[in-house]
Design an enzyme around this catalytic site. Structure first.
Site, PDB file in Angstrom:
ATOM      1  CE  LYS A   7      -3.043   0.429   3.695  1.00 17.97           C
ATOM      2  NZ  LYS A   7      -2.994   1.571   4.036  1.00 17.97           N
ATOM      3  NE  ARG A  12       6.038   6.847   0.662  1.00 16.72           N
ATOM      4  CZ  ARG A  12       4.661   6.592   1.620  1.00 16.72           C
ATOM      5  NH1 ARG A  12       3.874   5.332   1.561  1.00 16.72           N
ATOM      6  NH2 ARG A  12       5.165   7.309   2.833  1.00 16.72           N
ATOM      7  N   GLY A  88      -5.377   7.320   4.926  1.00 14.31           N
ATOM      8  CA  GLY A  88      -4.273   8.504   6.059  1.00 14.31           C
ATOM      9  C   GLY A  88      -3.751   9.032   5.043  1.00 14.31           C
ATOM     10  CB  SER A 162       4.856  10.105  11.007  1.00 13.54           C
ATOM     11  OG  SER A 162       3.474  10.114  10.033  1.00 13.54           O
ATOM     12  CD  GLN A 164       0.098   8.409   6.800  1.00  7.84           C
ATOM     13  OE1 GLN A 164      -0.376   8.873   7.868  1.00  7.84           O
ATOM     14  NE2 GLN A 164      -0.792   6.705   6.818  1.00  7.84           N
ATOM     15  CG  ASP A 315       0.413   0.217   9.685  1.00  6.65           C
ATOM     16  OD1 ASP A 315       0.359   1.137  10.003  1.00  6.65           O
ATOM     17  OD2 ASP A 315       1.176  -0.195   8.154  1.00  6.65           O
ATOM     18  CE  LYS A 342      -0.772   4.645  12.420  1.00  6.37           C
ATOM     19  NZ  LYS A 342      -0.402   5.051  11.404  1.00  6.37           N
ATOM     20  NE  ARG A 346      -5.411  -0.136  13.361  1.00  2.00           N
ATOM     21  CZ  ARG A 346      -5.007   0.168  12.168  1.00  2.00           C
ATOM     22  NH1 ARG A 346      -3.224  -0.037  11.947  1.00  2.00           N
ATOM     23  NH2 ARG A 346      -5.279   0.326  11.089  1.00  2.00           N
ATOM     24  NE  ARG A 388      -2.940  -1.956   8.805  1.00  2.00           N
ATOM     25  CZ  ARG A 388      -2.197  -2.028   7.037  1.00  2.00           C
ATOM     26  NH1 ARG A 388      -2.012  -3.535   7.013  1.00  2.00           N
ATOM     27  NH2 ARG A 388      -1.614  -1.352   6.459  1.00  2.00           N
TER      28      ARG A 388
HETATM   29  C1  S3P Z   1       2.232   4.676   6.318  1.00  2.00           C
HETATM   30  C2  S3P Z   1       3.155   5.081   6.898  1.00  2.00           C
HETATM   31  C3  S3P Z   1       2.516   4.539   8.531  1.00  2.00           C
HETATM   32  C4  S3P Z   1       1.618   3.727   7.931  1.00  2.00           C
HETATM   33  C5  S3P Z   1       0.250   3.822   7.324  1.00  2.00           C
HETATM   34  C6  S3P Z   1       1.272   3.978   6.085  1.00  2.00           C
HETATM   35  C7  S3P Z   1       2.771   5.499   5.227  1.00  2.00           C
HETATM   36  O1  S3P Z   1       1.961   5.796   9.610  1.00  2.00           O
HETATM   37  O2  S3P Z   1       0.511   2.860   9.512  1.00  2.00           O
HETATM   38  O3  S3P Z   1      -0.004   2.290   6.805  1.00  2.00           O
HETATM   39  O4  S3P Z   1       2.455   4.747   3.674  1.00  2.00           O
HETATM   40  O5  S3P Z   1       3.665   6.039   4.937  1.00  2.00           O
HETATM   41  P1  S3P Z   1       2.440   6.440  10.622  1.00  2.00           P
HETATM   42  O6  S3P Z   1       4.189   6.399  10.054  1.00  2.00           O
HETATM   43  O7  S3P Z   1       2.420   7.672   9.738  1.00  2.00           O
HETATM   44  O8  S3P Z   1       2.451   6.267  11.345  1.00  2.00           O
END
Ligand code: S3P
Length: 430
Positions: A7, A12, A88, A162, A164, A315, A342, A346, A388
């Site tokens: 994913k 990306r 997210g 993070s 993200q 995750d 999340k 969770r 999940r």
């Molecule tokens: C992700 C980063 C994670 C993860 C998410 C995907 C990503 O979140 O939980 O499912 O693709 O950058 P965080 O690193 O922001 O916690």
């Protein structure tokens, strides 16, 4: 088993293709709802996105996307809000992308996404000079409104690890004037860095005792004609736990991402006594290691997981919790507070579901404690609309052979649309 594409990499690949001048075919993209949300965003911003017919060689649950773009200059603010659904990653990375595209952008999502913290991306984007605001009482929730345009480079150290947020800042940094620096105490998944470098970004990473520092210069990305996404290691973890806990299992999972920043759940399971063998494939030049995983039944035992373990396997904590509840002896998972932010809370969701199946789990603050040695009894669980959690409780039923019901099981399709097909196949074989 062959799993839907990772994913994180699928998101990306689509976003980066939109920023590059040229055409990209993405093969093996995860076909869950989240990645479809990102495909929709990229199309709404003006890239030509088409779904191509699958080839018989493609893994189940994957999609082929062709993206044609004239690069950042060709993108424009959409007249409708960008719908990130439950995702997210679509919202946080999308925010970083649109911050460099002139115009006023709105990013929205479902009720779960609208309840998740967004200050973590609004703050760095504001520091870079974007007008970036949220909704809700504190103005830190989706829908987000971001006015894209001139940005300046920043030096950013996030409060919470993070990937993200890192992905958001580094995407915006491509459109800024001057270099940007992103500092991590705990190194999160590094697909952003690897995939940007593969597309020609001027990015370097350095590590010392204080952590990891990523430095990036602004610039354009090159289009890669073909991008192949390997299987999702977070999805694989459901099968690594299922194979370990089942009394008579021998499973081979083909073509999984073995990126070093995504393999921590394997390490944790091996610390618990799991029998997992890795068969790395030859380097395919993508900058992302791939291989097969074999898992066999094992006698798992409890371990202590630290806050760093949690950050590195963020995750996988729900399914690792099932392993912990069934392993021999006590397990603690400490510093898991980020799990409450999340797709659902969770910690509460895992505790409620495992308790409903007669397993012993207690929660103190941000820590989870397991007595171990449990066996799931028949019972009813709730996914809370969280993929999940749905998959964790389904695996509890599969490994114990008891009737576990999951309320809103369809949530699994967010990341693993073929999950129940695989449960049926493996269940039939068992
Ligand atoms: C992700 C980063 C994670 C993860 C998410 C995907 C990503 O979140 O939980 O499912 O693709 O950058 P965080 O690193 O922001 O916690």
């Amino acid at each position: 088993l062959r799993l839907p594409g990772d994913k994180s990499m699928s998101h990306r690949a689509l976003l980066y293709a939109a920023l590059a001048d040229g055409e990209t075919l993405v093969v093996g993209a995860g076909d869950g709802h989240d990645v479809r949300s990102t495909a929709g965003i990229v199309a709404a911003l003006g890239a030509a996105v088409s779904r191509e017919a699958a080839s018989p060689d493609d893994a189940p649950g994957t999609a082929r996307w062709r993206v044609r773009s004239g690069g950042r200059e060709s993108l424009r603010a959409a007249v409708v809000p960008l719908d990130c659904g439950n995702s997210g990653t679509s919202m946080r990375l999308g925010a970083g992308l649109v911050a460099g595209v002139p115009g006023v952008h709105t990013l929205t999502g479902d009720a779960s996404l609208q309840s998740r913290p967004m200050a973590r991306v609004l703050e760095p984007l504001t520091a870079m000079g974007a007008a970036a605001t949220g909704s809700g009482e504190a103005g830190t929730r989706a829908p987000l409104t971001i006015t894209g345009g001139a940005l300046r480079g920043i030096d950013w150290a996030p409060a919470t690890p993070s990937a993200q947020v890192k992905g958001c800042v580094l995407l915006a940094a491509l459109a800024a004037t001057g270099e940007s620096i992103y500092r991590e105490v705990v190194a999160t998944r590094d697909h952003t860095e690897r995939m940007l470098v593969a597309r020609g970004a001027a990015l370097r990473t350095s590590r010392d005792a204080s952590g990891t520092t990523v430095t990036i210069a602004p610039g354009e990305l090159s289009a890669l004609p073909l991008v192949t996404i390997p299987g999702d290691p977070s999805s694989a973890t459901f099968w690594l736990v299922a194979g370990s806990l089942h009394p008579d299992a021998d499973l081979l999972i083909r073509g999984v991402s073995l990126n070093p920043t995504r393999r921590h759940a394997i390490d944790l399971l091996q610390r618990m006594g799991a029998r997992i063998d890795e068969f790395p494939a030859a380097d395919d030049g993508s900058g992302e290691p791939v291989g097969d995983l074999r898992v066999r039944s094992a006698a798992l035992h409890g371990i202590d997981m630290t806050p760093t373990d949690v950050a590195l396997a963020i995750d996988e904590v729900p399914i690792l919790s099932l392993a912990a509840a069934m392993a021999t002896g006590a397990t603690s998972i400490r510093g898991a507070g980020e799990l409450c932010a999340k797709e659902s809370d969770r910690i509460a969701g895992v505790a409620a579901g495992l308790t409903a199946l007669g397993l012993t789990i207690s929660v103190t603050g941000d820590d989870l404690h397991f007595v171990g040695g449990g066996r799931p009894a028949a019972g009813s669980t709730k996914s809370l609309g969280d993929h999940r959690l749905a998959m964790t409780f389904a695996i509890a039923g599969l490994v114990s052979g008891t009737a576990v019901s999951v309320d809103d099981p369809a949530a699994a399709a967010v990341s693993y649309p073929t999950f129940y097909d695989d449960v049926a196949r493996i269940g039939a074989a068992a």
